[in-house]
Design a protein around this motif. Structure first.
Motif, PDB file in Angstrom:
ATOM      1  N   MET A   1     -32.668  -0.674 -29.187  1.00  0.00           N
ATOM      2  CA  MET A   1     -30.775  -0.675 -28.400  1.00  0.00           C
ATOM      3  C   MET A   1     -30.534  -1.624 -28.042  1.00  0.00           C
ATOM      4  SD  MET A   1     -29.885   1.416 -30.537  1.00  0.00           S
ATOM      5  CE  MET A   1     -30.374   3.125 -31.484  1.00  0.00           C
ATOM      6  N   GLY A   2     -29.300  -2.385 -27.926  1.00  0.00           N
ATOM      7  CA  GLY A   2     -28.923  -3.081 -27.924  1.00  0.00           C
ATOM      8  C   GLY A   2     -28.310  -2.304 -26.286  1.00  0.00           C
ATOM      9  N   ASN A   3     -27.958  -3.574 -25.891  1.00  0.00           N
ATOM     10  CA  ASN A   3     -26.509  -3.327 -24.956  1.00  0.00           C
ATOM     11  C   ASN A   3     -24.960  -3.499 -24.807  1.00  0.00           C
ATOM     12  OD1 ASN A   3     -25.726  -2.666 -22.677  1.00  0.00           O
ATOM     13  ND2 ASN A   3     -26.084  -4.628 -21.109  1.00  0.00           N
ATOM     14  N   TYR A   4     -24.626  -2.042 -25.735  1.00  0.00           N
ATOM     15  CA  TYR A   4     -23.419  -1.825 -26.456  1.00  0.00           C
ATOM     16  C   TYR A   4     -21.889  -1.145 -24.952  1.00  0.00           C
ATOM     17  CZ  TYR A   4     -26.183  -2.205 -30.021  1.00  0.00           C
ATOM     18  OH  TYR A   4     -27.413  -2.235 -31.176  1.00  0.00           O
ATOM     19  N   ALA A   5     -22.760  -1.573 -24.295  1.00  0.00           N
ATOM     20  CA  ALA A   5     -21.870  -1.282 -22.872  1.00  0.00           C
ATOM     21  C   ALA A   5     -20.189  -1.729 -22.743  1.00  0.00           C
ATOM     22  CB  ALA A   5     -22.247  -1.544 -21.316  1.00  0.00           C
ATOM     23  N   ALA A   6     -20.069  -3.006 -23.118  1.00  0.00           N
ATOM     24  CA  ALA A   6     -18.798  -3.488 -22.980  1.00  0.00           C
ATOM     25  C   ALA A   6     -17.969  -3.133 -24.698  1.00  0.00           C
ATOM     26  CB  ALA A   6     -18.871  -4.720 -23.557  1.00  0.00           C
ATOM     27  N   TYR A   7     -18.215  -2.452 -25.242  1.00  0.00           N
ATOM     28  CA  TYR A   7     -17.660  -1.444 -26.394  1.00  0.00           C
ATOM     29  C   TYR A   7     -16.892  -0.164 -25.525  1.00  0.00           C
ATOM     30  CZ  TYR A   7     -19.635  -5.338 -28.688  1.00  0.00           C
ATOM     31  OH  TYR A   7     -20.065  -6.090 -28.932  1.00  0.00           O
ATOM     32  N   LEU A   8     -17.789   1.050 -24.591  1.00  0.00           N
ATOM     33  CA  LEU A   8     -17.441   1.337 -23.747  1.00  0.00           C
ATOM     34  C   LEU A   8     -15.863   1.895 -23.328  1.00  0.00           C
ATOM     35  CD1 LEU A   8     -21.002   2.656 -22.963  1.00  0.00           C
ATOM     36  CD2 LEU A   8     -19.559   3.929 -24.819  1.00  0.00           C
ATOM     37  N   PRO A   9     -15.077   3.104 -23.541  1.00  0.00           N
ATOM     38  CA  PRO A   9     -15.527   3.671 -24.056  1.00  0.00           C
ATOM     39  C   PRO A   9     -14.835   4.363 -25.129  1.00  0.00           C
ATOM     40  CG  PRO A   9     -13.964   3.750 -22.720  1.00  0.00           C
ATOM     41  CD  PRO A   9     -14.200   2.841 -22.545  1.00  0.00           C
ATOM     42  N   HIS A  10     -14.498   2.756 -26.349  1.00  0.00           N
ATOM     43  CA  HIS A  10     -14.106   3.784 -27.213  1.00  0.00           C
ATOM     44  C   HIS A  10     -14.730   3.573 -28.267  1.00  0.00           C
ATOM     45  CE1 HIS A  10     -10.027   3.576 -25.613  1.00  0.00           C
ATOM     46  NE2 HIS A  10     -10.083   2.021 -25.489  1.00  0.00           N
ATOM     47  N   ILE A  11     -15.981   2.916 -28.017  1.00  0.00           N
ATOM     48  CA  ILE A  11     -17.324   2.714 -29.214  1.00  0.00           C
ATOM     49  C   ILE A  11     -18.063   2.934 -28.471  1.00  0.00           C
ATOM     50  CG2 ILE A  11     -18.435   1.645 -31.292  1.00  0.00           C
ATOM     51  CD1 ILE A  11     -15.309  -0.323 -31.300  1.00  0.00           C
ATOM     52  N   ASN A  12     -18.884   3.995 -29.089  1.00  0.00           N
ATOM     53  CA  ASN A  12     -20.308   4.505 -28.130  1.00  0.00           C
ATOM     54  C   ASN A  12     -21.431   3.662 -29.429  1.00  0.00           C
ATOM     55  OD1 ASN A  12     -22.546   5.716 -27.278  1.00  0.00           O
ATOM     56  ND2 ASN A  12     -21.710   7.592 -26.461  1.00  0.00           N
ATOM     57  N   ALA A  13     -21.262   2.475 -29.887  1.00  0.00           N
ATOM     58  CA  ALA A  13     -22.948   2.445 -30.841  1.00  0.00           C
ATOM     59  C   ALA A  13     -23.696   3.078 -30.741  1.00  0.00           C
ATOM     60  CB  ALA A  13     -22.461   0.938 -30.801  1.00  0.00           C
ATOM     61  N   GLU A  14     -24.439   3.121 -29.237  1.00  0.00           N
ATOM     62  CA  GLU A  14     -25.349   4.084 -29.223  1.00  0.00           C
ATOM     63  C   GLU A  14     -25.473   5.372 -30.315  1.00  0.00           C
ATOM     64  OE1 GLU A  14     -28.903   4.745 -25.638  1.00  0.00           O
ATOM     65  OE2 GLU A  14     -27.298   3.348 -25.686  1.00  0.00           O
ATOM     66  N   GLU A  15     -24.853   6.623 -30.055  1.00  0.00           N
ATOM     67  CA  GLU A  15     -23.936   7.051 -30.124  1.00  0.00           C
ATOM     68  C   GLU A  15     -24.480   7.135 -31.994  1.00  0.00           C
ATOM     69  OE1 GLU A  15     -24.597  11.278 -31.091  1.00  0.00           O
ATOM     70  OE2 GLU A  15     -25.791  10.758 -29.415  1.00  0.00           O
ATOM     71  N   GLY A  16     -23.301   6.090 -32.220  1.00  0.00           N
ATOM     72  CA  GLY A  16     -22.804   5.709 -33.334  1.00  0.00           C
ATOM     73  C   GLY A  16     -24.096   5.632 -34.531  1.00  0.00           C
ATOM     74  N   LEU A  74     -10.654   8.294 -29.637  1.00  0.00           N
ATOM     75  CA  LEU A  74     -10.371   8.422 -31.434  1.00  0.00           C
ATOM     76  C   LEU A  74     -10.315   9.736 -31.685  1.00  0.00           C
ATOM     77  CD1 LEU A  74      -8.328   7.610 -33.274  1.00  0.00           C
ATOM     78  CD2 LEU A  74     -10.013   6.555 -34.920  1.00  0.00           C
ATOM     79  N   GLN A  75     -11.799  10.072 -31.448  1.00  0.00           N
ATOM     80  CA  GLN A  75     -11.753  11.293 -31.477  1.00  0.00           C
ATOM     81  C   GLN A  75     -11.081  12.527 -30.759  1.00  0.00           C
ATOM     82  OE1 GLN A  75     -16.363  12.747 -31.012  1.00  0.00           O
ATOM     83  NE2 GLN A  75     -16.638  14.473 -32.572  1.00  0.00           N
ATOM     84  N   LEU A 108     -11.860  -3.838 -30.906  1.00  0.00           N
ATOM     85  CA  LEU A 108     -13.545  -3.974 -30.360  1.00  0.00           C
ATOM     86  C   LEU A 108     -14.206  -3.646 -31.687  1.00  0.00           C
ATOM     87  CD1 LEU A 108     -13.106  -1.094 -27.301  1.00  0.00           C
ATOM     88  CD2 LEU A 108     -13.406  -3.224 -27.051  1.00  0.00           C
ATOM     89  N   ILE A 109     -13.869  -2.963 -32.920  1.00  0.00           N
ATOM     90  CA  ILE A 109     -14.610  -3.309 -34.402  1.00  0.00           C
ATOM     91  C   ILE A 109     -15.070  -4.352 -34.754  1.00  0.00           C
ATOM     92  CG2 ILE A 109     -14.494  -2.386 -36.404  1.00  0.00           C
ATOM     93  CD1 ILE A 109     -13.272   0.260 -35.667  1.00  0.00           C
ATOM     94  N   GLU A 110     -13.562  -5.118 -34.728  1.00  0.00           N
ATOM     95  CA  GLU A 110     -13.466  -6.875 -35.167  1.00  0.00           C
ATOM     96  C   GLU A 110     -14.834  -6.828 -34.156  1.00  0.00           C
ATOM     97  OE1 GLU A 110      -9.704  -7.739 -34.813  1.00  0.00           O
ATOM     98  OE2 GLU A 110      -9.277  -6.571 -36.775  1.00  0.00           O
TER      99      GLU A 110
END
Length: 117
Positions: A1-16, A74-75, A108-110
């Motif tokens: 897995m990559g490092n997705y910390a920059a997208y937190l707290p709105h996108i938890n890419a690792e969990e997704g 968002l959830q 963030l998604i973009e």
């Protein structure tokens, strides 16, 4: 897995990504096809109508999509809106928060799609 910390707290890419058997390509595809603005607009329209059943339905749909994609903030917010509507409470005071959050998540998604493809 990559490092997705920059997208937190709105996108938890690792969990997704984990939710779809660690298929990052599929996750990116799902984010690309996510109709965030359309679903948000449906929720905004339901709030404007004042129909609690429509609000519950629209909030639940957006909450579910957010959960599946690993969008916890968002959830959480749409969960609050859904519960408030079930209790016949007004949710209009949450709309500024929803609009701001959707704007942040959209950016963030973009960025995620641009950076991870």
């Amino acid at each position: 897995m990559g490092n997705y910390a920059a997208y937190l707290p709105h996108i938890n890419a690792e969990e997704g990504i984990k939710r779809i058997m660690n298929n990052k390509k599929l996750y990116i595809s799902m984010l690309t096809r996510f109709k965030l603005q359309e679903m948000t607009d449906a929720l905004l329209e339901s709030v404007a109508s004042g129909d609690h059943e429509k609000i519950i339905f629209a909030a639940h749909a957006l909450k579910g999509a957010a959960g599946n994609l690993g969008l916890p903030t968002l959830q959480d917010l749409t969960g609050i809106m859904e519960q408030s509507a079930k209790e016949k409470n007004d949710v209009a005071h949450l709309l500024p928060d929803l609009r701001a959050l959707v704007g942040e998540i959209t950016l963030l998604i973009e960025a995620f799609i641009r950076d991870e493809v």
